[in-house]
Design a protein around this motif. Structure first.
Motif, PDB file in Angstrom:
ATOM      1  N   ASN A   1       2.519  26.889 -57.207  1.00 43.37           N
ATOM      2  CA  ASN A   1       1.987  27.631 -58.357  1.00 43.37           C
ATOM      3  C   ASN A   1       1.291  28.921 -57.947  1.00 43.37           C
ATOM      4  O   ASN A   1       0.868  29.702 -58.806  1.00 43.37           O
ATOM      5  N   ALA A   2       1.144  29.122 -56.623  1.00 46.72           N
ATOM      6  CA  ALA A   2       0.457  30.322 -56.146  1.00 46.72           C
ATOM      7  C   ALA A   2       1.311  31.556 -56.413  1.00 46.72           C
ATOM      8  O   ALA A   2       2.534  31.487 -56.574  1.00 46.72           O
ATOM      9  N   SER A   3       0.634  32.687 -56.458  1.00 45.16           N
ATOM     10  CA  SER A   3       1.299  33.962 -56.741  1.00 45.16           C
ATOM     11  C   SER A   3       1.066  34.921 -55.585  1.00 45.16           C
ATOM     12  O   SER A   3      -0.073  35.115 -55.147  1.00 45.16           O
ATOM     13  N   ALA A   4       2.145  35.543 -55.101  1.00 50.08           N
ATOM     14  CA  ALA A   4       2.011  36.517 -54.019  1.00 50.08           C
ATOM     15  C   ALA A   4       1.243  37.753 -54.462  1.00 50.08           C
ATOM     16  O   ALA A   4       0.743  38.507 -53.627  1.00 50.08           O
ATOM     17  N   ASP A   5       1.130  37.986 -55.770  1.00 51.41           N
ATOM     18  CA  ASP A   5       0.403  39.153 -56.271  1.00 51.41           C
ATOM     19  C   ASP A   5      -1.069  39.128 -55.857  1.00 51.41           C
ATOM     20  O   ASP A   5      -1.706  40.174 -55.774  1.00 51.41           O
ATOM     21  N   ALA A   6      -1.604  37.912 -55.627  1.00 55.40           N
ATOM     22  CA  ALA A   6      -3.016  37.808 -55.267  1.00 55.40           C
ATOM     23  C   ALA A   6      -3.309  38.367 -53.889  1.00 55.40           C
ATOM     24  O   ALA A   6      -4.474  38.580 -53.544  1.00 55.40           O
TER      25      ALA A   6
ATOM     26  N   PRO B   1       5.521  30.213 -52.465  1.00 53.31           N
ATOM     27  CA  PRO B   1       6.202  31.515 -52.382  1.00 53.31           C
ATOM     28  C   PRO B   1       5.543  32.491 -51.423  1.00 53.31           C
ATOM     29  O   PRO B   1       6.175  33.446 -50.998  1.00 53.31           O
ATOM     30  N   ILE B   2       4.268  32.249 -51.062  1.00 55.48           N
ATOM     31  CA  ILE B   2       3.563  33.198 -50.208  1.00 55.48           C
ATOM     32  C   ILE B   2       4.128  33.204 -48.793  1.00 55.48           C
ATOM     33  O   ILE B   2       4.231  34.260 -48.151  1.00 55.48           O
TER      34      ILE B   2
ATOM     35  N   THR C   1      -4.415  31.562 -57.538  1.00 54.34           N
ATOM     36  CA  THR C   1      -4.183  31.757 -56.111  1.00 54.34           C
ATOM     37  C   THR C   1      -5.453  32.220 -55.408  1.00 54.34           C
ATOM     38  O   THR C   1      -5.769  31.754 -54.298  1.00 54.34           O
TER      39      THR C   1
ATOM     40  N   THR D   1      -4.823  32.694 -64.951  1.00 56.35           N
ATOM     41  CA  THR D   1      -3.458  33.089 -64.618  1.00 56.35           C
ATOM     42  C   THR D   1      -3.099  32.595 -63.220  1.00 56.35           C
ATOM     43  O   THR D   1      -3.983  32.254 -62.427  1.00 56.35           O
ATOM     44  N   PRO D   2      -1.800  32.576 -62.880  1.00 55.57           N
ATOM     45  CA  PRO D   2      -1.423  32.204 -61.506  1.00 55.57           C
ATOM     46  C   PRO D   2      -2.072  33.083 -60.439  1.00 55.57           C
ATOM     47  O   PRO D   2      -2.358  32.604 -59.340  1.00 55.57           O
ATOM     48  N   THR D   3      -2.316  34.335 -60.755  1.00 53.79           N
ATOM     49  CA  THR D   3      -2.945  35.217 -59.762  1.00 53.79           C
ATOM     50  C   THR D   3      -4.375  34.780 -59.466  1.00 53.79           C
ATOM     51  O   THR D   3      -4.777  34.660 -58.295  1.00 53.79           O
TER      52      THR D   3
END
Length: 434
Positions: A309-314, A44-45, A385, A380-382
């Motif tokens: 599984n990565a999160s853009a929030d990171a 998603p990143i 990431t 967490t996913p964050t």
């Protein structure tokens, strides 16, 4: 439609992994760095941000179970090969002591730094309901990992495999691998029973007891049986089909037992590989039969799932100070810890820093560890990431840092005891650069 979608996913994953691998290799990086980057690109990143609708159609969450099964099989095969490749630090006593010093110190310092920063990370980055200690212990293990196969590949690419500092790093990485998986198994046992009071402690003891019995059965029963079987099935450096099937059955069965014990399948696969005979001909035969499938087809699927599984929030502005803290603790812990161990063993400053820099390469092993933590509900996913990006950054930094130190074969002349102690370097695993 499900089969068609799976085939399309595999096609995109393999093409992206190969293109990114070739691009990063042209920039002087190991192929694995490009393949890890491909996973992030497909997630998603990057892909999800640039083409969200197409990304959602190609990788809908409901379709990822088949990819997950393939990636698990790939990691199980890979960890079995890593266990078979593992060798105790060889040579005379000075080399063994130096490897132990570097290996243990390059684990101890990042683990201490991980424990120190865990209280800062826990409120925002721990899953709901997870206590501080399971979270802190996992962060400590995640920061202490060194990637033995990637390290071997870096040394080969730089013609350092037979230098004293190269062999010191390989021996030290073997020490880290052995201890890290044992500690991780205990952390998973703690995490699976936390919050259950007395029942949790009894469950923890049952898991530990099961691990002891499992290891005893492996090394007291299966090890001599497989040694006898493989002696018969390994002829002229080639492993028979019966021998290959026997290895696959043992590998997958041990992975299943470890999963049943709540310590993840990869731990059982690694232990099974360790119990195989330390025979270079067997290792080369297993690499020839298993490594191409594991590294060329299945591990890119694992990288892709990690990216998904990565999160853009990171990557948000608010998360950057936290990521900087994690990255600093990882780099300082490994480089300073490894260098301190080498200095205590009598090595010069330049070679000590080179050894610490080599221990900072995390690569695929880190991704396996953090994926286990995510699956077990310990991060967490964050945070997953952040640790994924940390693994990519620390592996990519290894080459440039070595260039700054001038660490390319041959290194500076070392004390005679270190030159004599250096024996033949183990063959790097696997040839397809995991």
């Amino acid at each position: 439609m499900t089969v068609l979608l799976l085939l399309l996913q595999l096609t995109v994953i393999l093409v992206a992994a190969r293109l990114c691998g070739l691009l990063l290799r042209a920039l002087g990086q190991p192929m694995v760095v490009g393949e890890m980057a491909a996973g992030i690109v497909l997630g998603p990143i990057v892909f999800g941000a640039l083409a969200p609708q197409l990304h959602a159609q190609l990788f809908p969450p409901a379709s990822l179970h088949a990819l997950s099964a393939l990636s698990t099989l790939g990691v199980v095969l890979f960890m079995g090969l890593v266990g078979a490749e593992l060798r105790a630090p060889g040579g005379m006593g000075a080399q063994l002591r130096a490897s132990l010093w570097v290996g243990l110190s390059s684990m101890a310092l990042p683990m201490l730094l991980g424990l120190a920063i865990a209280p800062v990370l826990h409120p925002a980055l721990a899953p709901g309901g997870l206590g501080l200690w399971p979270f802190a212990l996992f962060v400590a293990v995640a920061l202490s990992i060194t990637a033995f196969p990637v390290l071997a590949r870096i040394l080969k690419d730089r013609n350092m495999g037979r230098t004293p500092v190269g062999q010191l790093a390989l021996g030290s990485a073997a020490v880290v691998d052995a201890f890290a998986w044992i500690v991780l198994a205990l952390v998973l046992a703690v995490g699976s029973t936390q919050g259950q009071g007395a029942e949790g402690w009894s469950g923890f003891l049952r898991i530990c007891g099961g691990l002891v019995l499992f290891a005893a059965a492996l090394f007291l029963v299966l090890k001599p049986l497989y040694a006898a079987l493989l002696r018969r099935e390994l002829q002229a450096g080639a492993l028979s089909d019966l021998g290959l099937v026997a290895v696959l059955v043992g590998l997958i069965a041990c992975a299943a037992v470890a999963e049943w014990l709540h310590v993840h399948a990869v731990f059982g696969a690694f232990l099974f590989g360790v119990c195989l005979p330390r025979d270079d001909a067997l290792l080369h035969a297993l690499e020839a039969r298993l490594a191409p499938m594991a590294t060329a087809l299945l591990l890119p699927v694992f990288f892709a799932l990690a990216g998904l599984n990565a999160s853009a929030d990171a990557l948000g502005a608010a998360a950057l100070p936290t990521f900087a803290l994690v990255l600093a603790a990882a780099i300082v812990g490994k480089v300073a810890g490894g260098a301190a161990g080498a200095r205590l063993a009598g090595w010069g400053w330049r070679d000590s820093l080179a050894a610490g820099t080599l221990m900072n390469a995390r690569g695929l092993m880190e991704l396996i560890v953090i994926q286990i933590g995510l699956d077990a509900g310990l991060i967490t996913p964050t945070l997953f990431t952040m640790l994924l990006l940390m693994a990519l950054a620390t592996t990519a930094l290894t080459g440039p840092l070595l260039n700054l130190l001038g660490a390319r074969a041959p290194l500076a002349i070392l004390p005679a005891r270190h030159r004599v102690a250096a024996g033949p370097a183990p063959s790097p695993l696997p040839p397809t650069d995991p």
